[in-house]
Design an enzyme around this catalytic site. Structure first.
Site, PDB file in Angstrom:
ATOM      1  N   ASP A 225       0.827  -1.204   0.000  1.00  0.00           N
ATOM      2  CA  ASP A 225       0.000   0.000   0.000  1.00  0.00           C
ATOM      3  C   ASP A 225       0.867   1.262   0.000  1.00  0.00           C
ATOM      4  OD1 ASP A 225      -2.476   1.146  -0.112  1.00  0.00           O
ATOM      5  OD2 ASP A 225      -2.762   1.189   2.056  1.00  0.00           O
ATOM      6  N   ASP A 323      -9.501  -1.424   2.797  1.00  0.00           N
ATOM      7  CA  ASP A 323      -9.072  -1.133   4.165  1.00  0.00           C
ATOM      8  C   ASP A 323     -10.028  -1.759   5.173  1.00  0.00           C
ATOM      9  OD1 ASP A 323      -6.905   0.426   3.264  1.00  0.00           O
ATOM     10  OD2 ASP A 323      -8.257   2.119   2.920  1.00  0.00           O
TER      11      ASP A 323
END
Length: 402
Positions: A225, A323
């Site tokens: 990420d 997420d």
């Protein structure tokens, strides 16, 4: 069997992960016409506690529901098991498990990278319909097929009888309404509920990985990420830059929450302006320029309505479903060990989310939402499991209570 889940949900887990490309505006807010008691300076982006709470509530709800589902209802073999080349055995040494989990993580992250590059290419060459169709099909498959597996598991454990015809009709409507609400239009509360449901179902599908691989994977995805969002050659960074240059939104599974104070202020202001054009229907934000309106007050009103809708949109808090999913995976894995580790990870993830929001205020640039939360959650999980839990068990064995 469990294999019926592996086909469509592997790709969907990557799609939810790729929806994090919309994180650059992870949180965005218009600075003009601020509500009472909240002051904004020019060119400054200010995030209030209301912004944090508007996203903490759905994240907390998703993690709690996912952990309860994992504890009480046996999940299937993980959809990501397709990509595992190493299978953990109890007889393997710690070194073998570690390097085997690293290999599994590299393969899964590589597949995520390839899927992200495909998404970037589709967006670059304006194949938006293919992206939307991909997302719609994957979402419908998740809600319909994997939702069926979860409902069957729940009814079996609770001893509830349900015939296949009723189940099929319910799942068909559940999936179709979900796709329409998420990708077209519907009440915001219904859309938010479906996005939480999608996150919980996906967590249930992919959580049951071997322990070493599961923890290595969440850390590896957090590192990915960072690279994908912050590095100059990151695919998500390139995707966001293309979106900003074109001024076009990127299709994706994105949770949007509006702080209550801004929603109330928006409603109050728009209702106070309604007498400007009482007898004329109100055009939507995208219709104002194309409508033939002869009354100047109606034109002004429509433009004001457009401005307020855009401000209300810009003030919302936006977080990719990837997420949500990996926060929930971490808490669910911790809950499989014990209650104390689950609570510690839960609080650590929320602390990391708050820290990310604070850094967004400081740096005013796109930041990945996973690293801080995953780092804090993983560190506190192992500290609690290795040190705190044995410490309190030892105290309890000697009848010492604190």
């Amino acid at each position: 069997g469990d294999d019926r889940f592996n086909g469509s949900f592997v790709s969907l887990s990557f799609l939810c992960w790729m929806s994090d490309q919309l994180r650059a505006p992870l949180i965005s807010m218009e600075r003009r016409e601020s509500p009472p008691q909240v002051q904004y300076e020019d060119d400054d982006v200010v995030y209030t506690p209301a912004h944090l709470m508007s996203i903490v509530k759905p994240v907390s709800l998703t993690m709690l529901i996912s952990a309860c589902i994992i504890i009480y209802f046996e999940p299937p073999a993980s959809a990501l098991s397709t990509y595992l080349v190493y299978t953990e055995n109890n007889t393997d040494s710690a070194g073998e498990k570690f390097w085997g989990s690293i290999l599994n993580t590299l393969i899964i992250v590589g597949v995520v990278l390839c899927a992200t590059v495909i998404l970037v290419l589709l967006y670059k060459y304006r194949c938006i319909k293919i992206i939307v169709a991909w997302l719609c099909l994957a979402s419908a498959s998740l809600l319909g097929l994997s939702g069926a597996g979860l409902i069957i598991q729940i009814t079996s454990v609770m001893g509830v009888l349900m015939d296949w015809i009723s189940l099929a009709i319910f799942l068909w409507n559940f999936a179709i309404v979900g796709v329409v609400t998420i990708f077209w239009k519907g009440p915001i509360i219904v859309k938010q509920g479906y996005l939480v449901a999608v996150s919980c179902i996906m967590t249930w599908v992919i959580t049951k990985l071997p322990e070493w691989t599961a923890w290595t994977l969440v850390v590896g995805l957090a590192l990915y990420d960072i690279c994908a969002v912050l590095t100059p050659c990151g695919p998500l960074k390139a995707l966001v830059e293309m979106s900003q240059e074109r001024g076009d939104p990127i299709p994706g599974l994105l949770y949007e929450a509006r702080p209550d104070e801004y929603r109330g202020h928006h409603e109050e202001d728009t209702s106070s302006r309604r007498p400007l054009a009482p007898s004329r229907p109100l055009p939507g934000p995208h219709d104002a320029n194309g409508s033939i309106l002869h009354d100047q007050s109606s034109v002004n009103y429509s433009l004001e309505q457009e401005t307020y809708y855009e401000e209300d949109e810009d003030r919302s808090v936006k977080l990719g479903l990837g997420d949500f999913v990996f926060y929930s995976v971490l808490v669910s894995r911790a809950a499989m060990f014990g209650f104390s580790t689950a609570i510690v990870c839960f609080l650590a993830i929320l602390a990391g989310l708050g820290l990310t929001l604070y850094l967004l205020t400081v740096y005013r640039k796109a930041l990945p939402a996973l690293p801080f939360s995953i780092l804090l959650g993983t560190v506190f999980y192992f500290v609690t499991r290795i040190f705190i839990v044995p410490y309190f068990l030892r105290l309890g064995s000697h009848s010492v209570y604190i």
